[in-house]
Design a protein around this motif. Structure first.
Motif, PDB file in Angstrom:
ATOM      1  N   GLY A  57       0.789  -1.225   0.000  1.00 24.52           N
ATOM      2  CA  GLY A  57       0.000   0.000   0.000  1.00 24.52           C
ATOM      3  C   GLY A  57       0.815   1.265   0.000  1.00 24.52           C
ATOM      4  N   ASP A  58       2.131   1.150   0.199  1.00 27.75           N
ATOM      5  CA  ASP A  58       2.984   2.335   0.287  1.00 27.75           C
ATOM      6  C   ASP A  58       3.492   2.741  -1.083  1.00 27.75           C
ATOM      7  OD1 ASP A  58       2.541   2.152   2.940  1.00 27.75           O
ATOM      8  OD2 ASP A  58       4.509   1.391   3.464  1.00 27.75           O
ATOM      9  N   LEU A  59       2.584   2.849  -2.029  1.00 23.90           N
ATOM     10  CA  LEU A  59       2.938   3.177  -3.398  1.00 23.90           C
ATOM     11  C   LEU A  59       1.959   4.206  -3.936  1.00 23.90           C
ATOM     12  CD1 LEU A  59       3.390  -0.409  -4.900  1.00 23.90           C
ATOM     13  CD2 LEU A  59       5.246   1.172  -4.355  1.00 23.90           C
ATOM     14  N   PHE A  60       2.458   5.078  -4.800  1.00 26.76           N
ATOM     15  CA  PHE A  60       1.563   5.931  -5.572  1.00 26.76           C
ATOM     16  C   PHE A  60       1.082   5.127  -6.775  1.00 26.76           C
ATOM     17  CE2 PHE A  60       0.772   8.526  -9.293  1.00 26.76           C
ATOM     18  CZ  PHE A  60      -0.188   9.410  -8.815  1.00 26.76           C
ATOM     19  N   THR A  61      -0.222   5.078  -6.975  1.00 27.03           N
ATOM     20  CA  THR A  61      -0.805   4.388  -8.112  1.00 27.03           C
ATOM     21  C   THR A  61      -1.558   5.387  -8.973  1.00 27.03           C
ATOM     22  OG1 THR A  61      -1.040   2.306  -6.894  1.00 27.03           O
ATOM     23  CG2 THR A  61      -2.394   2.574  -8.857  1.00 27.03           C
ATOM     24  N   PHE A  62      -1.249   5.411 -10.256  1.00 27.11           N
ATOM     25  CA  PHE A  62      -1.976   6.270 -11.190  1.00 27.11           C
ATOM     26  C   PHE A  62      -3.323   5.628 -11.467  1.00 27.11           C
ATOM     27  CE2 PHE A  62      -3.290   7.985 -15.214  1.00 27.11           C
ATOM     28  CZ  PHE A  62      -2.821   9.292 -15.224  1.00 27.11           C
ATOM     29  N   VAL A  63      -4.404   6.366 -11.185  1.00 28.91           N
ATOM     30  CA  VAL A  63      -5.760   5.839 -11.332  1.00 28.91           C
ATOM     31  C   VAL A  63      -6.503   6.642 -12.388  1.00 28.91           C
ATOM     32  CG1 VAL A  63      -7.956   5.367 -10.201  1.00 28.91           C
ATOM     33  CG2 VAL A  63      -5.813   5.106  -8.915  1.00 28.91           C
ATOM     34  N   ARG A  64      -6.858   5.974 -13.465  1.00 30.27           N
ATOM     35  CA  ARG A  64      -7.672   6.572 -14.525  1.00 30.27           C
ATOM     36  C   ARG A  64      -9.135   6.218 -14.263  1.00 30.27           C
ATOM     37  NH1 ARG A  64      -7.148   7.595 -20.478  1.00 30.27           N
ATOM     38  NH2 ARG A  64      -4.895   7.535 -20.110  1.00 30.27           N
ATOM     39  N   ILE A  65     -10.011   7.198 -14.433  1.00 31.26           N
ATOM     40  CA  ILE A  65     -11.431   6.977 -14.197  1.00 31.26           C
ATOM     41  C   ILE A  65     -12.130   6.596 -15.502  1.00 31.26           C
ATOM     42  CG2 ILE A  65     -13.608   8.058 -13.515  1.00 31.26           C
ATOM     43  CD1 ILE A  65     -11.705   7.395 -11.184  1.00 31.26           C
ATOM     44  N   LYS A  66     -12.852   5.486 -15.437  1.00 34.23           N
ATOM     45  CA  LYS A  66     -13.664   5.027 -16.558  1.00 34.23           C
ATOM     46  C   LYS A  66     -15.077   5.571 -16.397  1.00 34.23           C
ATOM     47  CE  LYS A  66     -15.435   0.802 -18.728  1.00 34.23           C
ATOM     48  NZ  LYS A  66     -15.453  -0.672 -18.681  1.00 34.23           N
ATOM     49  N   TYR A  67     -15.579   6.143 -17.467  1.00 31.50           N
ATOM     50  CA  TYR A  67     -16.968   6.601 -17.444  1.00 31.50           C
ATOM     51  C   TYR A  67     -17.654   6.112 -18.716  1.00 31.50           C
ATOM     52  CZ  TYR A  67     -14.862  10.360 -20.287  1.00 31.50           C
ATOM     53  OH  TYR A  67     -14.163  11.067 -21.238  1.00 31.50           O
ATOM     54  N   ASP A  68     -18.922   5.754 -18.587  1.00 29.60           N
ATOM     55  CA  ASP A  68     -19.685   5.200 -19.701  1.00 29.60           C
ATOM     56  C   ASP A  68     -20.662   6.203 -20.295  1.00 29.60           C
ATOM     57  OD1 ASP A  68     -18.492   2.674 -19.427  1.00 29.60           O
ATOM     58  OD2 ASP A  68     -19.904   2.144 -17.845  1.00 29.60           O
ATOM     59  N   SER A  69     -20.859   7.318 -19.641  1.00 29.39           N
ATOM     60  CA  SER A  69     -21.904   8.254 -20.049  1.00 29.39           C
ATOM     61  C   SER A  69     -21.414   9.180 -21.149  1.00 29.39           C
ATOM     62  CB  SER A  69     -22.363   9.075 -18.841  1.00 29.39           C
ATOM     63  OG  SER A  69     -21.252   9.637 -18.181  1.00 29.39           O
ATOM     64  N   TYR A  70     -22.213   9.323 -22.189  1.00 35.14           N
ATOM     65  CA  TYR A  70     -21.949  10.257 -23.276  1.00 35.14           C
ATOM     66  C   TYR A  70     -23.209  11.096 -23.492  1.00 35.14           C
ATOM     67  CZ  TYR A  70     -17.779   7.531 -24.119  1.00 35.14           C
ATOM     68  OH  TYR A  70     -16.571   6.911 -23.958  1.00 35.14           O
ATOM     69  N   ILE A 124      -9.191  12.108 -15.016  1.00 35.14           N
ATOM     70  CA  ILE A 124     -10.252  12.029 -16.017  1.00 35.14           C
ATOM     71  C   ILE A 124      -9.778  12.747 -17.267  1.00 35.14           C
ATOM     72  CG2 ILE A 124     -12.551  12.874 -16.658  1.00 35.14           C
ATOM     73  CD1 ILE A 124     -13.499  12.330 -13.850  1.00 35.14           C
ATOM     74  N   ILE A 125      -9.968  12.107 -18.420  1.00 33.86           N
ATOM     75  CA  ILE A 125      -9.521  12.680 -19.681  1.00 33.86           C
ATOM     76  C   ILE A 125     -10.700  12.810 -20.640  1.00 33.86           C
ATOM     77  CG2 ILE A 125      -8.950  10.444 -20.753  1.00 33.86           C
ATOM     78  CD1 ILE A 125      -6.393  11.829 -21.862  1.00 33.86           C
ATOM     79  N   GLU A 126     -10.603  13.796 -21.553  1.00 28.40           N
ATOM     80  CA  GLU A 126     -11.585  14.019 -22.620  1.00 28.40           C
ATOM     81  C   GLU A 126     -13.018  14.107 -22.102  1.00 28.40           C
ATOM     82  OE1 GLU A 126     -11.495  14.511 -25.898  1.00 28.40           O
ATOM     83  OE2 GLU A 126      -9.675  13.632 -26.768  1.00 28.40           O
ATOM     84  N   MET A 151      -7.626  15.218 -11.232  1.00 24.06           N
ATOM     85  CA  MET A 151      -7.028  15.953 -12.352  1.00 24.06           C
ATOM     86  C   MET A 151      -7.874  15.690 -13.592  1.00 24.06           C
ATOM     87  SD  MET A 151      -3.250  15.417 -14.068  1.00 24.06           S
ATOM     88  CE  MET A 151      -2.842  16.179 -15.651  1.00 24.06           C
ATOM     89  N   VAL A 152      -8.267  16.766 -14.275  1.00 29.84           N
ATOM     90  CA  VAL A 152      -9.031  16.678 -15.519  1.00 29.84           C
ATOM     91  C   VAL A 152      -8.146  17.219 -16.639  1.00 29.84           C
ATOM     92  CG1 VAL A 152     -11.152  17.312 -16.718  1.00 29.84           C
ATOM     93  CG2 VAL A 152     -11.160  17.086 -14.223  1.00 29.84           C
ATOM     94  N   ASP A 153      -8.063  16.484 -17.757  1.00 30.75           N
ATOM     95  CA  ASP A 153      -7.085  16.803 -18.797  1.00 30.75           C
ATOM     96  C   ASP A 153      -7.679  16.598 -20.187  1.00 30.75           C
ATOM     97  OD1 ASP A 153      -4.525  17.359 -19.917  1.00 30.75           O
ATOM     98  OD2 ASP A 153      -3.996  15.228 -19.913  1.00 30.75           O
ATOM     99  N   ASP A 154      -7.117  17.330 -21.173  1.00 28.59           N
ATOM    100  CA  ASP A 154      -7.322  17.098 -22.597  1.00 28.59           C
ATOM    101  C   ASP A 154      -8.749  17.357 -23.046  1.00 28.59           C
ATOM    102  OD1 ASP A 154      -7.019  16.447 -25.230  1.00 28.59           O
ATOM    103  OD2 ASP A 154      -6.816  14.285 -24.903  1.00 28.59           O
ATOM    104  N   PHE A 155      -9.126  18.633 -23.032  1.00 30.51           N
ATOM    105  CA  PHE A 155     -10.357  19.033 -23.694  1.00 30.51           C
ATOM    106  C   PHE A 155     -10.184  20.476 -24.149  1.00 30.51           C
ATOM    107  CE2 PHE A 155     -10.639  20.031 -19.339  1.00 30.51           C
ATOM    108  CZ  PHE A 155     -11.673  20.916 -19.060  1.00 30.51           C
ATOM    109  N   TRP A 156     -10.813  20.800 -25.269  1.00 27.49           N
ATOM    110  CA  TRP A 156     -10.480  22.014 -26.011  1.00 27.49           C
ATOM    111  C   TRP A 156     -11.737  22.794 -26.361  1.00 27.49           C
ATOM    112  CZ3 TRP A 156      -5.250  22.999 -27.154  1.00 27.49           C
ATOM    113  CH2 TRP A 156      -4.374  21.950 -26.833  1.00 27.49           C
TER     114      TRP A 156
END
Length: 286
Positions: A57-70, A124-126, A151-156
């Motif tokens: 548990g003593d680790l940083f883990t990169f967590v990407r959020i999956k979302y199904d809603s469009y 969260i991306i796009e 963190m929210v990234d990559d939208f224009w």
């Protein structure tokens, strides 16, 4: 060298962040990034590394959020944009360039997953077409108000931002995003950013005068994308709990680091990795 510590009692983890060992100029001095010294597995050439088995548990883990809603207002891609090379490369660079102990295996979770509270940082991306369902709204509110960092990234463009703003207003009806000034510590805590970095997708990057990089990114609504915006939502103590990277694509700078030497040197080295490391460092120390 600054000794960094974690103050996050609301999470069920014991992650310890020691001193950050990297100077601000280290990225630019590397030329090409060294990927040696690891165990190469089926990770598209990205090496793995050993972790302390007694303290999983003593680790940083990169967590990407999956979302199904469009069906949002702004268009754009989906949760899996840049996956999985982006997450692997960024985890590797955190492991190499800081003294943070990093999990070589980034993970994907949904906001309603009960494991969410084991991880202090999520991505969260796009989000131009993202629409939270009510369970996701409640889960994200509880996560952030209990010490989590999104963190929210990559939208224009304006319409994609407006979609994300409206969804975050559902999560935090009493809190509004604000533009984070360049003087804020998040731009300087490890790497001293001289400007708010704009990272275009690799196919939209342009070479300007003297080789300096710029962006040819266009918004689907025709709005101006020439300036990167970094906005935040804070808790009652002023801690950033949502950091919104708009008109920029840090994830492409991580994913595409090995595809073009000029793009790598101009965007990955100078902008995407330094800003990403600053963001994670802030998240893990506040």
């Amino acid at each position: 060298m600054n000794l960094l510590s974690i103050v996050r009692p609301s999470f069920r983890f014991a992650l310890i962040l020691a001193a950050v060992l990297v100077a601000g100029a280290a990225l630019a001095q590397r030329g090409r990034w060294w990927r040696g010294g690891g165990i190469t597995t089926d990770r598209n050439g990205v090496p793995s590394w050993e972790v302390e088995e007694n303290f999983p548990g003593d680790l940083f883990t990169f967590v990407r959020i999956k979302y199904d809603s469009y069906g949002g207002r702004g268009g754009g891609g989906g949760w899996a944009t840049d996956y999985r090379d982006s997450d692997l490369n960024f985890s590797l660079r955190l492991q190499q360039l800081t003294s943070m102990k990093v999990n070589p295996e980034p993970i994907v979770l949904e906001l309603t997953d009960e494991r969410l509270f084991d991880y202090p940082f999520i991505y969260i991306i796009e989000p131009g077409s993202l629409v939270f369902d009510q369970a996701e709204v409640e889960a994200l509110r509880r996560y952030c108000l209990n010490g989590g960092f999104l963190m929210v990234d990559d939208f224009w463009g304006d319409s994609q931002y407006e979609n994300m703003r409206r969804e975050l207003e559902r999560v935090f009806p009493d809190r509004k995003p604000f533009e984070v000034p360049l003087e804020h510590e998040i731009f300087h805590n490890v790497y001293d950013m001289k400007e708010k970095p704009q990272v275009p997708a690799i196919n939209a990057a342009r070479r300007g005068m003297g080789g300096r990089g710029g962006s040819r990114e266009y918004a689907s609504d025709g709005s101006d994308t020439s300036e990167a915006h970094y906005r935040a939502i804070t808790d009652d103590e002023g801690r950033i709990m949502v950091f919104i990277c708009h008109n920029t694509d840090l994830g492409d700078g991580w994913e595409k680091e090995g595809e073009n030497q000029w793009y790598f040197e101009e965007f990955s080295v100078k902008k995407a990795y330094p800003m990403g490391i600053n963001i994670v460092t802030y998240a893990m120390t506040h």
